[in-house]
Design a protein around this motif. Structure first.
Motif, mmCIF file in Angstrom:
data_model
loop_
_atom_site.group_PDB
_atom_site.id
_atom_site.type_symbol
_atom_site.label_atom_id
_atom_site.label_comp_id
_atom_site.label_asym_id
_atom_site.label_seq_id
_atom_site.Cartn_x
_atom_site.Cartn_y
_atom_site.Cartn_z
ATOM 1 N N LYS A 104 -18.971 13.955 26.716
ATOM 2 C CA LYS A 104 -18.972 12.876 27.714
ATOM 3 C C LYS A 104 -19.497 11.574 27.116
ATOM 4 O O LYS A 104 -19.309 10.506 27.674
ATOM 5 C CB LYS A 104 -19.824 13.275 28.908
ATOM 6 N N GLU A 105 -20.205 11.687 25.983
ATOM 7 C CA GLU A 105 -20.774 10.515 25.314
ATOM 8 C C GLU A 105 -19.771 9.850 24.373
ATOM 9 O O GLU A 105 -19.911 8.685 24.043
ATOM 10 C CB GLU A 105 -22.027 10.912 24.520
ATOM 11 N N MET A 106 -18.788 10.618 23.935
ATOM 12 C CA MET A 106 -17.802 10.113 22.981
ATOM 13 C C MET A 106 -16.476 9.847 23.694
ATOM 14 O O MET A 106 -16.170 10.484 24.697
ATOM 15 C CB MET A 106 -17.571 11.144 21.863
ATOM 16 N N THR A 107 -15.723 8.927 23.126
ATOM 17 C CA THR A 107 -14.358 8.749 23.630
ATOM 18 C C THR A 107 -13.544 9.951 23.164
ATOM 19 O O THR A 107 -13.918 10.625 22.192
ATOM 20 C CB THR A 107 -13.714 7.456 23.071
ATOM 21 N N PRO A 108 -12.431 10.236 23.828
ATOM 22 C CA PRO A 108 -11.589 11.357 23.367
ATOM 23 C C PRO A 108 -11.166 11.194 21.905
ATOM 24 O O PRO A 108 -11.098 12.174 21.161
ATOM 25 C CB PRO A 108 -10.382 11.319 24.310
ATOM 26 N N GLU A 109 -10.930 9.947 21.494
ATOM 27 C CA GLU A 109 -10.532 9.704 20.106
ATOM 28 C C GLU A 109 -11.667 10.043 19.140
ATOM 29 O O GLU A 109 -11.455 10.652 18.093
ATOM 30 C CB GLU A 109 -10.101 8.234 19.920
ATOM 31 N N ASP B 161 -13.006 18.848 18.882
ATOM 32 C CA ASP B 161 -12.027 19.471 19.773
ATOM 33 C C ASP B 161 -11.615 20.858 19.263
ATOM 34 O O ASP B 161 -11.030 21.647 19.998
ATOM 35 C CB ASP B 161 -10.792 18.574 19.919
ATOM 36 N N LEU B 162 -11.963 21.181 18.024
ATOM 37 C CA LEU B 162 -11.631 22.480 17.442
ATOM 38 C C LEU B 162 -12.687 23.547 17.752
ATOM 39 O O LEU B 162 -12.467 24.727 17.481
ATOM 40 C CB LEU B 162 -11.478 22.349 15.919
ATOM 41 N N LEU B 163 -13.811 23.127 18.333
ATOM 42 C CA LEU B 163 -14.877 24.074 18.660
ATOM 43 C C LEU B 163 -14.528 24.878 19.906
ATOM 44 O O LEU B 163 -13.904 24.366 20.836
ATOM 45 C CB LEU B 163 -16.199 23.332 18.906
ATOM 46 N N SER B 164 -14.973 26.105 19.907
ATOM 47 C CA SER B 164 -14.808 26.926 21.106
ATOM 48 C C SER B 164 -15.799 26.424 22.158
ATOM 49 O O SER B 164 -16.761 25.716 21.826
ATOM 50 C CB SER B 164 -15.098 28.393 20.785
ATOM 51 N N PRO B 165 -15.600 26.757 23.432
ATOM 52 C CA PRO B 165 -16.554 26.353 24.458
ATOM 53 C C PRO B 165 -17.977 26.821 24.136
ATOM 54 O O PRO B 165 -18.950 26.089 24.369
ATOM 55 C CB PRO B 165 -16.028 27.013 25.732
ATOM 56 N N GLU B 166 -18.110 28.013 23.558
ATOM 57 C CA GLU B 166 -19.442 28.516 23.205
ATOM 58 C C GLU B 166 -20.057 27.681 22.075
ATOM 59 O O GLU B 166 -21.237 27.336 22.111
ATOM 60 C CB GLU B 166 -19.351 29.983 22.769
#
Length: 166
Positions: free
Chosen positions: A33-38, A46-51
């Motif tokens: 939430k602190e970073m832009t999607p880019e 974005d490659l990290l699992s939810p855990e």
């Protein structure tokens, strides 16, 4: 002016302490939430699992809390050190330093400048006649009652009551 300086220092320490408690009580928003999607994608997050992302956020919150507490402690220590001798503020441990220049004995009204930058004025009538020393070691100790501080020269038993002027 002295009261304003102390008030500002105390206020700064209080703000840092409040920030540390706020950081401990209110964890930072998740990194996503602190970073832009880019930015998030460019960092490969974005490659990290939810855990994995949850573990990263937990680590960041612990790190922020730890570093904020360290900063608060350092700020408090700095305020205490810089304000020792003013009223009853700061540590009651003796101040050990050297006088800058020549010591020509005690005399009421005389100003004593220490290597650490502090300046102390003699407020009593203590005397130490005939003593001439260059850059002697001194100890300034708080009295038992009130805001009294006493300066002594290494090797001599006579003490002068002093008050901090800078």
């Amino acid at each position: 002016m002295l009261a304003i300086r102390i008030t500002r220092s105390v206020l700064a320490a209080a703000l840092v302490a409040a920030a540390s408690f706020a950081a401990a009580a209110d964890p930072s928003p998740p990194i996503e939430k602190e970073m832009t999607p880019e930015q998030f994608k460019a960092a490969g997050l974005d490659l990290l699992s939810p855990e994995q992302l949850a573990n990263l956020n937990a680590w960041l919150n612990r790190k922020i809390t730890t570093e904020t507490k360290k900063a608060a402690t350092l700020a408090e220590d700095k305020v205490k050190t810089e304000n020792r001798g003013y009223f009853n503020f700061g540590s009651s441990e003796p101040i050990v330093s050297k006088l800058v220049g020549e010591f020509k004995g005690f005399r009421q009204g005389r100003l004593y400048v220490l290597e650490n930058g502090q300046e102390w004025s003699q407020i009593d009538q203590a005397t130490l006649a005939g003593v001439r020393l260059t850059n002697p070691q001194v100890k300034i100790e708080p009295g038992m009652i009130g805001n009294a501080w006493y300066l002594s020269i290494e090797g001599y038993n006579t003490r002068a009551k002093v008050t901090r002027s800078k």
